[in-house]
Design a protein around this motif. Sequence first.
Motif, PDB file in Angstrom:
ATOM      1  N   ALA A  25       1.267  -8.142   8.722  1.00  0.00           N
ATOM      2  CA  ALA A  25       2.208  -7.544   7.651  1.00  0.00           C
ATOM      3  C   ALA A  25       2.768  -8.772   6.949  1.00  0.00           C
ATOM      4  CB  ALA A  25       3.289  -6.715   8.294  1.00  0.00           C
ATOM      5  N   LEU A  26       2.972  -9.761   7.525  1.00  0.00           N
ATOM      6  CA  LEU A  26       3.690 -10.936   6.936  1.00  0.00           C
ATOM      7  C   LEU A  26       2.538 -11.572   6.004  1.00  0.00           C
ATOM      8  CD1 LEU A  26       6.412 -12.030   6.675  1.00  0.00           C
ATOM      9  CD2 LEU A  26       6.264 -10.542   8.251  1.00  0.00           C
ATOM     10  N   VAL A  27       1.224 -11.608   6.393  1.00  0.00           N
ATOM     11  CA  VAL A  27       0.243 -11.897   5.434  1.00  0.00           C
ATOM     12  C   VAL A  27       0.360 -11.106   4.193  1.00  0.00           C
ATOM     13  CG1 VAL A  27      -2.259 -12.085   5.094  1.00  0.00           C
ATOM     14  CG2 VAL A  27      -1.127 -12.742   7.299  1.00  0.00           C
ATOM     15  N   LEU A  28       0.543  -9.978   4.536  1.00  0.00           N
ATOM     16  CA  LEU A  28       0.622  -8.982   3.134  1.00  0.00           C
ATOM     17  C   LEU A  28       1.902  -9.392   2.444  1.00  0.00           C
ATOM     18  CD1 LEU A  28      -0.382  -5.410   4.610  1.00  0.00           C
ATOM     19  CD2 LEU A  28      -1.823  -6.846   2.739  1.00  0.00           C
ATOM     20  N   GLN A  29       2.895  -9.540   3.013  1.00  0.00           N
ATOM     21  CA  GLN A  29       4.177  -9.792   2.126  1.00  0.00           C
ATOM     22  C   GLN A  29       4.404 -10.888   1.661  1.00  0.00           C
ATOM     23  OE1 GLN A  29       7.685  -8.560   4.580  1.00  0.00           O
ATOM     24  NE2 GLN A  29       8.994 -10.378   3.715  1.00  0.00           N
ATOM     25  N   THR A  30       3.211 -12.020   2.221  1.00  0.00           N
ATOM     26  CA  THR A  30       3.619 -13.208   1.571  1.00  0.00           C
ATOM     27  C   THR A  30       2.584 -13.413   0.320  1.00  0.00           C
ATOM     28  OG1 THR A  30       4.081 -14.290   3.773  1.00  0.00           O
ATOM     29  CG2 THR A  30       3.001 -15.681   2.106  1.00  0.00           C
ATOM     30  N   MET A  31       1.665 -12.818   0.339  1.00  0.00           N
ATOM     31  CA  MET A  31       0.728 -12.717  -0.923  1.00  0.00           C
ATOM     32  C   MET A  31       0.899 -12.033  -1.697  1.00  0.00           C
ATOM     33  SD  MET A  31      -1.361 -15.415  -0.532  1.00  0.00           S
ATOM     34  CE  MET A  31      -0.024 -16.255  -0.299  1.00  0.00           C
ATOM     35  N   VAL A  32       1.653 -10.586  -1.409  1.00  0.00           N
ATOM     36  CA  VAL A  32       1.529  -9.709  -2.663  1.00  0.00           C
ATOM     37  C   VAL A  32       2.406 -10.346  -3.854  1.00  0.00           C
ATOM     38  CG1 VAL A  32       3.313  -7.787  -3.157  1.00  0.00           C
ATOM     39  CG2 VAL A  32       1.838  -7.764  -1.014  1.00  0.00           C
ATOM     40  N   PRO A  33       3.441 -11.130  -3.817  1.00  0.00           N
ATOM     41  CA  PRO A  33       3.927 -11.599  -5.169  1.00  0.00           C
ATOM     42  C   PRO A  33       3.050 -12.541  -5.981  1.00  0.00           C
ATOM     43  CG  PRO A  33       5.539 -11.824  -3.464  1.00  0.00           C
ATOM     44  CD  PRO A  33       4.198 -11.541  -2.687  1.00  0.00           C
TER      45      PRO A  33
ATOM     46  N   LEU B   6       8.710 -12.079  20.939  1.00  0.00           N
ATOM     47  CA  LEU B   6       7.153 -11.740  20.813  1.00  0.00           C
ATOM     48  C   LEU B   6       6.878 -11.317  19.392  1.00  0.00           C
ATOM     49  CD1 LEU B   6       6.099 -10.877  24.302  1.00  0.00           C
ATOM     50  CD2 LEU B   6       5.847 -13.175  23.417  1.00  0.00           C
ATOM     51  N   LEU B   7       7.612 -10.301  18.786  1.00  0.00           N
ATOM     52  CA  LEU B   7       7.544  -9.599  17.882  1.00  0.00           C
ATOM     53  C   LEU B   7       7.889 -10.457  16.620  1.00  0.00           C
ATOM     54  CD1 LEU B   7       8.587  -5.802  18.709  1.00  0.00           C
ATOM     55  CD2 LEU B   7       6.468  -6.905  18.843  1.00  0.00           C
ATOM     56  N   GLY B   8       9.055 -11.244  16.890  1.00  0.00           N
ATOM     57  CA  GLY B   8       9.615 -11.755  15.737  1.00  0.00           C
ATOM     58  C   GLY B   8       8.968 -13.289  15.515  1.00  0.00           C
ATOM     59  N   GLY B   9       8.558 -13.772  16.770  1.00  0.00           N
ATOM     60  CA  GLY B   9       7.822 -15.074  16.518  1.00  0.00           C
ATOM     61  C   GLY B   9       6.571 -14.908  15.657  1.00  0.00           C
ATOM     62  N   ALA B  10       5.903 -13.791  15.747  1.00  0.00           N
ATOM     63  CA  ALA B  10       4.465 -13.690  15.122  1.00  0.00           C
ATOM     64  C   ALA B  10       4.515 -13.807  13.666  1.00  0.00           C
ATOM     65  CB  ALA B  10       3.598 -12.226  15.534  1.00  0.00           C
ATOM     66  N   MET B  11       5.704 -13.580  13.258  1.00  0.00           N
ATOM     67  CA  MET B  11       6.004 -13.308  11.628  1.00  0.00           C
ATOM     68  C   MET B  11       5.906 -14.706  11.198  1.00  0.00           C
ATOM     69  SD  MET B  11       9.109 -10.417  11.888  1.00  0.00           S
ATOM     70  CE  MET B  11       9.347 -10.243   9.917  1.00  0.00           C
TER      71      MET B  11
END
Length: 422
Positions: free
Chosen positions: A239-247, A359-364
């Motif tokens: 999800a962070l891959v998407l969020q980072t590259m969308v802009p 674990l969930l936050g560290g993956a971001m």
Amino acid sequence: MAHRRCGLLRQHDFRSLWLGAAASQFGARMALVALPLVAVGPLHASAWQVGLVGTLGTVAFLVVGLPAGAVVDRVRQRRLLIGADLGRAALVASLAVPAAPGGVALGQLYVVVLGVGVLTVFFDVAHQSYLPRVVRPEELVEGNARLSTTLAVAQVAGPALAGLAVELAGTGPAVLLIAAGFAGSAAYLARIRAADLRPATAAGRSRLAGQIREGVAYVLRHPVLRVLALAGGAYNMFALVLQTMVPVRLVSELGASPAAASAYFSAGGAGGILGAVVARRLARRLGQHRSAWLCLLATAPFALLTPLIDSAGRIWLAAGGYLLLWAGATASNVAQVSLRQRLCPPDLLGRMNATMRFLLGGAMPLGALLGTVLGAAADARVALWVGAVGLLLSCLPLLRLRGGNVLGPPPAGVHSSSTRHT
């Protein structure tokens, strides 16, 4: 009919907990915008210094996330929540009363941001662990749904309110407004009537490191929690891959305006509100454990709409998919958090929640880094395809939750002196 619609809000203790959460979440979300504006405005900080402010605000979770869970399991949780709120209020208010004669110094801002981040970690872990002490097990879904709705609204409205306060009144009054939010949260939490008992764990002599290991082991050995942690971590990373590259894709490659990119992310906030509102109904209709995986699996394919966008005029299509993606993720999160709270013994709740959040936050950050590397090595659209496909595949392990007694006994080797919530 009115009492059915209000549900838990008619209960004094939950209503106080919910109002405290609302005040705290608005304060925290406003701080994410207002504190960097203090650096940009009065302090005239450089881009690197502003970036450091943002980093210090988030690094606390990786540093104290796991120890926070062990501490939460050792102390009276409501007292910890109130202390964290009052500490954050004092730290933020100090920016309106500068320590240095010439005004707020950059070093003072760094200390405040780091301190607020640390206290927020303790507050969040304790708050998630305290809810089962206020409501019955069968009310956890409703309680988490109402809290998630409040969080989603704060995520959308909090930053806008902070920007408006800074623009109309300046950074001084804005930080005082944030401090008032934290202080108000403490006041509401102090009204809870339920006894604030010291956990049974506090009576033991276990070392902090040993208790942290016990919490991590419990999550990794539990057949349900392990799946939720690993699948959720992978989901967040992609999800962070998407969020980072969308802009990059929308603005740099397709020539869309920054306002259009902002509208895309605002659609996600609206989806979060929608998911929190319908989460309780879905859990009742589908069942709690089925809602935990089915909501994600049903909405993850909509992530594929984002890399398909080939013109600025079709951003609305990606935004619609992002709305549904967030709605499914939020509804699933309500069910997952409620399920985790029911599965875990009370004296392990703090450590379990801290481990899951770690674990969930560290993956971001890993996802943000992966998106950046892919975007630089190929282009933003390739990165978006990796993010969308990876996000979809990350949901597949959740299919293992389809059957079986998910409220069964704890894994071998983990012991608890308390009765399980069932």
